[in-house]
Design a protein around this motif. Structure first.
Motif, PDB file in Angstrom:
ATOM      1  N   GLU A  40       0.836  -1.193   0.000  1.00 31.67           N
ATOM      2  CA  GLU A  40       0.000   0.000   0.000  1.00 31.67           C
ATOM      3  C   GLU A  40       0.880   1.256   0.000  1.00 31.67           C
ATOM      4  O   GLU A  40       1.796   1.379   0.804  1.00 31.67           O
ATOM      5  CB  GLU A  40      -0.880  -0.044   1.262  1.00 31.67           C
ATOM      6  N   THR A  41       0.592   2.188  -0.917  1.00 38.44           N
ATOM      7  CA  THR A  41       1.345   3.440  -0.964  1.00 38.44           C
ATOM      8  C   THR A  41       0.936   4.324   0.211  1.00 38.44           C
ATOM      9  O   THR A  41      -0.088   4.085   0.862  1.00 38.44           O
ATOM     10  CB  THR A  41       1.072   4.209  -2.266  1.00 38.44           C
ATOM     11  N   THR A  42       1.716   5.357   0.446  1.00 42.01           N
ATOM     12  CA  THR A  42       1.388   6.308   1.517  1.00 42.01           C
ATOM     13  C   THR A  42       0.020   6.928   1.273  1.00 42.01           C
ATOM     14  O   THR A  42      -0.804   7.002   2.185  1.00 42.01           O
ATOM     15  CB  THR A  42       2.465   7.403   1.619  1.00 42.01           C
ATOM     16  N   ALA A  43      -0.239   7.342   0.046  1.00 43.48           N
ATOM     17  CA  ALA A  43      -1.532   7.969  -0.264  1.00 43.48           C
ATOM     18  C   ALA A  43      -2.682   6.985  -0.048  1.00 43.48           C
ATOM     19  O   ALA A  43      -3.726   7.358   0.510  1.00 43.48           O
ATOM     20  CB  ALA A  43      -1.547   8.486  -1.701  1.00 43.48           C
ATOM     21  N   GLU A  44      -2.508   5.731  -0.461  1.00 41.06           N
ATOM     22  CA  GLU A  44      -3.554   4.726  -0.253  1.00 41.06           C
ATOM     23  C   GLU A  44      -3.783   4.490   1.240  1.00 41.06           C
ATOM     24  O   GLU A  44      -4.931   4.377   1.681  1.00 41.06           O
ATOM     25  CB  GLU A  44      -3.172   3.406  -0.931  1.00 41.06           C
ATOM     26  N   PHE A  45      -2.696   4.436   2.000  1.00 36.32           N
ATOM     27  CA  PHE A  45      -2.815   4.259   3.450  1.00 36.32           C
ATOM     28  C   PHE A  45      -3.575   5.423   4.082  1.00 36.32           C
ATOM     29  O   PHE A  45      -4.492   5.217   4.872  1.00 36.32           O
ATOM     30  CB  PHE A  45      -1.423   4.136   4.090  1.00 36.32           C
ATOM     31  N   ARG A  49      -7.109   4.886   5.961  1.00 37.77           N
ATOM     32  CA  ARG A  49      -7.230   5.159   7.396  1.00 37.77           C
ATOM     33  C   ARG A  49      -8.228   6.281   7.644  1.00 37.77           C
ATOM     34  O   ARG A  49      -8.988   6.239   8.607  1.00 37.77           O
ATOM     35  CB  ARG A  49      -5.863   5.507   7.993  1.00 37.77           C
ATOM     36  N   HIS A  50      -8.250   7.290   6.771  1.00 41.72           N
ATOM     37  CA  HIS A  50      -9.218   8.380   6.921  1.00 41.72           C
ATOM     38  C   HIS A  50     -10.635   7.827   6.845  1.00 41.72           C
ATOM     39  O   HIS A  50     -11.482   8.144   7.687  1.00 41.72           O
ATOM     40  CB  HIS A  50      -8.987   9.454   5.854  1.00 41.72           C
ATOM     41  N   ARG A  51     -10.900   6.980   5.847  1.00 37.88           N
ATOM     42  CA  ARG A  51     -12.242   6.376   5.718  1.00 37.88           C
ATOM     43  C   ARG A  51     -12.586   5.550   6.952  1.00 37.88           C
ATOM     44  O   ARG A  51     -13.695   5.650   7.478  1.00 37.88           O
ATOM     45  CB  ARG A  51     -12.309   5.475   4.475  1.00 37.88           C
ATOM     46  N   GLU A  52     -11.648   4.716   7.403  1.00 31.31           N
ATOM     47  CA  GLU A  52     -11.903   3.851   8.560  1.00 31.31           C
ATOM     48  C   GLU A  52     -12.192   4.665   9.817  1.00 31.31           C
ATOM     49  O   GLU A  52     -13.150   4.375  10.547  1.00 31.31           O
ATOM     50  CB  GLU A  52     -10.693   2.939   8.825  1.00 31.31           C
ATOM     51  N   LEU A  53     -11.371   5.672  10.067  1.00 29.55           N
ATOM     52  CA  LEU A  53     -11.546   6.470  11.279  1.00 29.55           C
ATOM     53  C   LEU A  53     -12.793   7.340  11.199  1.00 29.55           C
ATOM     54  O   LEU A  53     -13.500   7.523  12.197  1.00 29.55           O
ATOM     55  CB  LEU A  53     -10.291   7.310  11.535  1.00 29.55           C
ATOM     56  N   GLN A  54     -13.089   7.848  10.022  1.00 26.84           N
ATOM     57  CA  GLN A  54     -14.313   8.638   9.831  1.00 26.84           C
ATOM     58  C   GLN A  54     -15.537   7.755  10.064  1.00 26.84           C
ATOM     59  O   GLN A  54     -16.482   8.166  10.731  1.00 26.84           O
ATOM     60  CB  GLN A  54     -14.324   9.232   8.431  1.00 26.84           C
ATOM     61  N   ALA A  55     -15.511   6.535   9.556  1.00 29.62           N
ATOM     62  CA  ALA A  55     -16.622   5.602   9.744  1.00 29.62           C
ATOM     63  C   ALA A  55     -16.790   5.230  11.220  1.00 29.62           C
ATOM     64  O   ALA A  55     -17.893   4.911  11.658  1.00 29.62           O
ATOM     65  CB  ALA A  55     -16.403   4.342   8.901  1.00 29.62           C
ATOM     66  N   ALA A  56     -15.704   5.290  11.972  1.00 27.08           N
ATOM     67  CA  ALA A  56     -15.759   4.984  13.402  1.00 27.08           C
ATOM     68  C   ALA A  56     -16.227   6.193  14.218  1.00 27.08           C
ATOM     69  O   ALA A  56     -16.304   6.119  15.444  1.00 27.08           O
ATOM     70  CB  ALA A  56     -14.391   4.521  13.904  1.00 27.08           C
ATOM     71  N   ARG A  66      -4.011  11.264  14.324  1.00 27.70           N
ATOM     72  CA  ARG A  66      -3.736   9.832  14.443  1.00 27.70           C
ATOM     73  C   ARG A  66      -2.954   9.300  13.246  1.00 27.70           C
ATOM     74  O   ARG A  66      -2.002   8.530  13.408  1.00 27.70           O
ATOM     75  CB  ARG A  66      -5.056   9.078  14.599  1.00 27.70           C
ATOM     76  N   ILE A  67      -3.346   9.711  12.037  1.00 27.00           N
ATOM     77  CA  ILE A  67      -2.628   9.279  10.841  1.00 27.00           C
ATOM     78  C   ILE A  67      -1.172   9.760  10.904  1.00 27.00           C
ATOM     79  O   ILE A  67      -0.249   9.002  10.588  1.00 27.00           O
ATOM     80  CB  ILE A  67      -3.323   9.770   9.556  1.00 27.00           C
ATOM     81  N   THR A  68      -0.972  10.993  11.326  1.00 25.31           N
ATOM     82  CA  THR A  68       0.380  11.534  11.463  1.00 25.31           C
ATOM     83  C   THR A  68       1.207  10.686  12.427  1.00 25.31           C
ATOM     84  O   THR A  68       2.384  10.415  12.177  1.00 25.31           O
ATOM     85  CB  THR A  68       0.326  12.999  11.945  1.00 25.31           C
ATOM     86  N   ALA A  69       0.586  10.226  13.500  1.00 28.00           N
ATOM     87  CA  ALA A  69       1.287   9.388  14.478  1.00 28.00           C
ATOM     88  C   ALA A  69       1.550   7.982  13.941  1.00 28.00           C
ATOM     89  O   ALA A  69       2.548   7.348  14.305  1.00 28.00           O
ATOM     90  CB  ALA A  69       0.474   9.318  15.767  1.00 28.00           C
ATOM     91  N   GLU A  70       0.679   7.474  13.080  1.00 22.31           N
ATOM     92  CA  GLU A  70       0.822   6.109  12.551  1.00 22.31           C
ATOM     93  C   GLU A  70       1.835   6.010  11.412  1.00 22.31           C
ATOM     94  O   GLU A  70       2.503   4.979  11.259  1.00 22.31           O
ATOM     95  CB  GLU A  70      -0.536   5.585  12.053  1.00 22.31           C
ATOM     96  N   LEU A  71       1.969   7.044  10.605  1.00 18.37           N
ATOM     97  CA  LEU A  71       2.824   6.975   9.412  1.00 18.37           C
ATOM     98  C   LEU A  71       4.273   6.569   9.690  1.00 18.37           C
ATOM     99  O   LEU A  71       4.822   5.750   8.954  1.00 18.37           O
ATOM    100  CB  LEU A  71       2.778   8.301   8.646  1.00 18.37           C
ATOM    101  N   PRO A  72       4.921   7.084  10.728  1.00 17.11           N
ATOM    102  CA  PRO A  72       6.318   6.693  10.947  1.00 17.11           C
ATOM    103  C   PRO A  72       6.497   5.208  11.286  1.00 17.11           C
ATOM    104  O   PRO A  72       7.607   4.693  11.241  1.00 17.11           O
ATOM    105  CB  PRO A  72       6.758   7.559  12.137  1.00 17.11           C
ATOM    106  N   ILE A  89      -4.083  14.772   0.118  1.00 23.54           N
ATOM    107  CA  ILE A  89      -4.165  13.367  -0.262  1.00 23.54           C
ATOM    108  C   ILE A  89      -5.620  12.890  -0.181  1.00 23.54           C
ATOM    109  O   ILE A  89      -6.117  12.221  -1.071  1.00 23.54           O
ATOM    110  CB  ILE A  89      -3.263  12.490   0.629  1.00 23.54           C
ATOM    111  N   VAL A  90      -6.300  13.263   0.890  1.00 16.48           N
ATOM    112  CA  VAL A  90      -7.668  12.809   1.104  1.00 16.48           C
ATOM    113  C   VAL A  90      -8.659  13.499   0.174  1.00 16.48           C
ATOM    114  O   VAL A  90      -9.508  12.868  -0.440  1.00 16.48           O
ATOM    115  CB  VAL A  90      -8.100  12.995   2.582  1.00 16.48           C
ATOM    116  N   TYR A  91      -8.536  14.796   0.066  1.00 13.58           N
ATOM    117  CA  TYR A  91      -9.551  15.569  -0.656  1.00 13.58           C
ATOM    118  C   TYR A  91      -9.132  16.042  -2.046  1.00 13.58           C
ATOM    119  O   TYR A  91      -9.923  16.640  -2.760  1.00 13.58           O
ATOM    120  CB  TYR A  91      -9.963  16.786   0.177  1.00 13.58           C
ATOM    121  N   GLY A  92      -7.892  15.795  -2.433  1.00 14.99           N
ATOM    122  CA  GLY A  92      -7.446  16.172  -3.772  1.00 14.99           C
ATOM    123  C   GLY A  92      -6.955  17.571  -3.898  1.00 14.99           C
ATOM    124  O   GLY A  92      -6.866  18.402  -3.132  1.00 14.99           O
TER     125      GLY A  92
END
Length: 92
Positions: A40-45, A49-56, A66-72, A89-92
């Protein structure tokens, strides 16, 4: 997608069969799933993750923090991304 008995991964599949209760076909699927996860590319990740966390039910401020903390912690960590880069990345 790779075939379940790809010679390159036979040693790993054999190891999983020996060390876990997985059958050969299950072990092959696990290997393929893990490889796909790390492809999975960075953009795909970021988008996933944005979709998953938004859905939650999380809001964007929490999501991007959270994404910033997970990327490294990705297998191949990307360079640090700003909030603006993440939003682009998320919104274009």
């Amino acid at each position: 997608m790779l075939e379940p008995r790809t010679p390159v991964h036979d040693d790993l599949i054999d190891h999983l069969v020996r060390t876990t209760p997985l059958q050969r076909g299950e072990a092959a699927r696990v290997v393929l799933d893990v490889l796909a996860y790390f492809d999975e590319t960075t953009a795909e990740f970021v988008r996933r993750r944005h979709r998953e966390l938004q859905a939650a039910g999380h809001v964007n401020a929490e999501i991007f923090e959270r994404i910033t903390a997970e990327l490294p912690h990705r297998a191949v960590a990307p360079p640090p991304l700003s909030l603006r880069q993440l939003r682009r990345i998320v919104y274009g």
